[in-house]
Motif scaffolding. Sequence first.
Motif, PDB file in Angstrom:
ATOM      1  N   LEU A 189       0.823  -1.223   0.000  1.00 37.70           N
ATOM      2  CA  LEU A 189       0.000   0.000   0.000  1.00 37.70           C
ATOM      3  C   LEU A 189       0.856   1.273   0.000  1.00 37.70           C
ATOM      4  O   LEU A 189       0.393   2.331  -0.411  1.00 37.70           O
ATOM      5  CB  LEU A 189      -0.943   0.007   1.203  1.00 37.70           C
ATOM      6  CG  LEU A 189      -1.949  -1.159   1.269  1.00 37.70           C
ATOM      7  CD1 LEU A 189      -2.795  -1.075   2.540  1.00 37.70           C
ATOM      8  CD2 LEU A 189      -2.850  -1.174   0.033  1.00 37.70           C
ATOM      9  N   HIS A 190       2.088   1.157   0.471  1.00 44.08           N
ATOM     10  CA  HIS A 190       2.970   2.336   0.533  1.00 44.08           C
ATOM     11  C   HIS A 190       4.078   2.278  -0.528  1.00 44.08           C
ATOM     12  O   HIS A 190       5.016   3.064  -0.484  1.00 44.08           O
ATOM     13  CB  HIS A 190       3.615   2.439   1.923  1.00 44.08           C
ATOM     14  CG  HIS A 190       2.625   2.525   3.039  1.00 44.08           C
ATOM     15  ND1 HIS A 190       2.309   1.459   3.848  1.00 44.08           N
ATOM     16  CD2 HIS A 190       1.849   3.556   3.462  1.00 44.08           C
ATOM     17  CE1 HIS A 190       1.408   1.818   4.728  1.00 44.08           C
ATOM     18  NE2 HIS A 190       1.096   3.085   4.515  1.00 44.08           N
ATOM     19  N   TYR A 191       3.932   1.344  -1.471  1.00 41.00           N
ATOM     20  CA  TYR A 191       4.994   1.103  -2.455  1.00 41.00           C
ATOM     21  C   TYR A 191       5.343   2.361  -3.249  1.00 41.00           C
ATOM     22  O   TYR A 191       6.512   2.744  -3.361  1.00 41.00           O
ATOM     23  CB  TYR A 191       4.577  -0.028  -3.399  1.00 41.00           C
ATOM     24  CG  TYR A 191       5.593  -0.334  -4.480  1.00 41.00           C
ATOM     25  CD1 TYR A 191       6.858  -0.814  -4.180  1.00 41.00           C
ATOM     26  CD2 TYR A 191       5.274  -0.141  -5.835  1.00 41.00           C
ATOM     27  CE1 TYR A 191       7.782  -1.105  -5.166  1.00 41.00           C
ATOM     28  CE2 TYR A 191       6.189  -0.433  -6.834  1.00 41.00           C
ATOM     29  CZ  TYR A 191       7.438  -0.912  -6.491  1.00 41.00           C
ATOM     30  OH  TYR A 191       8.363  -1.186  -7.477  1.00 41.00           O
ATOM     31  N   ARG A 192       4.333   3.032  -3.789  1.00 41.18           N
ATOM     32  CA  ARG A 192       4.572   4.219  -4.635  1.00 41.18           C
ATOM     33  C   ARG A 192       5.261   5.337  -3.852  1.00 41.18           C
ATOM     34  O   ARG A 192       6.086   6.073  -4.405  1.00 41.18           O
ATOM     35  CB  ARG A 192       3.246   4.739  -5.204  1.00 41.18           C
ATOM     36  CG  ARG A 192       2.625   3.811  -6.242  1.00 41.18           C
ATOM     37  CD  ARG A 192       3.301   3.968  -7.582  1.00 41.18           C
ATOM     38  NE  ARG A 192       2.735   3.120  -8.608  1.00 41.18           N
ATOM     39  CZ  ARG A 192       3.192   3.045  -9.828  1.00 41.18           C
ATOM     40  NH1 ARG A 192       4.234   3.768 -10.193  1.00 41.18           N
ATOM     41  NH2 ARG A 192       2.647   2.244 -10.714  1.00 41.18           N
ATOM     42  N   VAL A 193       4.898   5.460  -2.570  1.00 43.00           N
ATOM     43  CA  VAL A 193       5.476   6.527  -1.742  1.00 43.00           C
ATOM     44  C   VAL A 193       6.920   6.189  -1.366  1.00 43.00           C
ATOM     45  O   VAL A 193       7.820   7.018  -1.501  1.00 43.00           O
ATOM     46  CB  VAL A 193       4.636   6.745  -0.462  1.00 43.00           C
ATOM     47  CG1 VAL A 193       5.276   7.807   0.434  1.00 43.00           C
ATOM     48  CG2 VAL A 193       3.210   7.130  -0.818  1.00 43.00           C
ATOM     49  N   LYS A 194       7.123   4.934  -0.903  1.00 35.92           N
ATOM     50  CA  LYS A 194       8.463   4.536  -0.449  1.00 35.92           C
ATOM     51  C   LYS A 194       9.460   4.456  -1.610  1.00 35.92           C
ATOM     52  O   LYS A 194      10.605   4.867  -1.475  1.00 35.92           O
ATOM     53  CB  LYS A 194       8.392   3.174   0.265  1.00 35.92           C
ATOM     54  CG  LYS A 194       7.832   3.251   1.688  1.00 35.92           C
ATOM     55  CD  LYS A 194       7.814   1.871   2.330  1.00 35.92           C
ATOM     56  CE  LYS A 194       7.338   1.926   3.773  1.00 35.92           C
ATOM     57  NZ  LYS A 194       8.338   2.478   4.694  1.00 35.92           N
ATOM     58  N   MET A 195       9.032   3.895  -2.747  1.00 38.42           N
ATOM     59  CA  MET A 195       9.920   3.782  -3.912  1.00 38.42           C
ATOM     60  C   MET A 195       9.660   4.949  -4.863  1.00 38.42           C
ATOM     61  O   MET A 195       9.250   4.773  -6.006  1.00 38.42           O
ATOM     62  CB  MET A 195       9.695   2.442  -4.621  1.00 38.42           C
ATOM     63  CG  MET A 195      10.150   1.228  -3.836  1.00 38.42           C
ATOM     64  SD  MET A 195      11.892   1.262  -3.341  1.00 38.42           S
ATOM     65  CE  MET A 195      12.722   1.221  -4.915  1.00 38.42           C
ATOM     66  N   SER A 196       9.935   6.139  -4.383  1.00 35.35           N
ATOM     67  CA  SER A 196       9.709   7.345  -5.189  1.00 35.35           C
ATOM     68  C   SER A 196      10.739   7.414  -6.315  1.00 35.35           C
ATOM     69  O   SER A 196      11.791   6.752  -6.260  1.00 35.35           O
ATOM     70  CB  SER A 196       9.825   8.595  -4.319  1.00 35.35           C
ATOM     71  OG  SER A 196      11.146   8.712  -3.817  1.00 35.35           O
TER      72      SER A 196
END
Length: 313
Positions: free
Chosen positions: A131-138
């Motif tokens: 769920l946080h993939y896009r944010v964490k792997m900016s």
Amino acid sequence: IQGWKNQSSVTEFILLGFSRNPRTNWILFFLFLFLYLFTVLGNGLIVTLIRVDARLHTPMYFFLSILSLLDLSYATTTVPQMLIHLVSKSKTISYVGCVVQMYIFLTLGITETWIFAAMAYDRYVAICYPLHYRVKMSQTLCVLLAVSSALCGLTCALVYTVFAMNLPYCGPNEINHFFCEIPAVLKLACADTSLNDQVDFILGFILLLIPLSLILASYVRIFTAILKIGSTQGRIKAFSTCASHITVVTMFCIPCMVMYMRPGSEASPEDDKKLALFYNVISAFLNPIIYSLRNKDVKRAFFKLVGMSAGTQ
């Protein structure tokens, strides 16, 4: 480079390659030509597909495109020269050419080990924090990981090369290898190479075992998360996204560890050539096959590209 040349009476090296039998060399020429052309085509195709298909504009494919570029460059540093030497009487490389080849080869190889670590971290975030993939792997983090990998490659390869070429080379000048790889070149030095063995071991530890430890730590967390997935299909799908990466890392890193982390006195020239072939030519050849055959997104992008080109004709 001029300073290094002044320390050495050798102005060129002779690369002995694989065989002195012309017939064997012609067979090897066509074999390696096929492997090289497929390597260029396969890795070039992956880079093109990732660039033109918007659905592949994700961190995982960003790192895969860098890996393909590295593999393509890695093979190009050694194979074209090897092909020429297989069919020509002259098998020489200038002292400066040897230094340049050594430096570029090491830079690309070291960068690749850290890109493997970045790819493992990407899979860790994707599976453990979906769920946080896009944010964490900016995009910023991805570029930062890629640039830092390249800087590590450029810097550490310089240390390797300077330590190797600061030694005097007064003859003989025959390198029992198909390119200027440090362990093979060091055997010709007219000086004690024990310090170089220590430097190679320490750098090998930093540049191979640290990335491998990070990869292992990522996969321990990944497998723990996969085992918690309720459905068997879900576990298989999660694992399949990692299987290609695990295969490629194993093929590349284990031969590199054997080559660069053992004392030079224990090295066998014939074994070294086989190991170098594996992580320089074979892994670059197999990477596109491993990633494309196991990857539905890449196959879909390929058929889409073929369909588009067919439709425009």
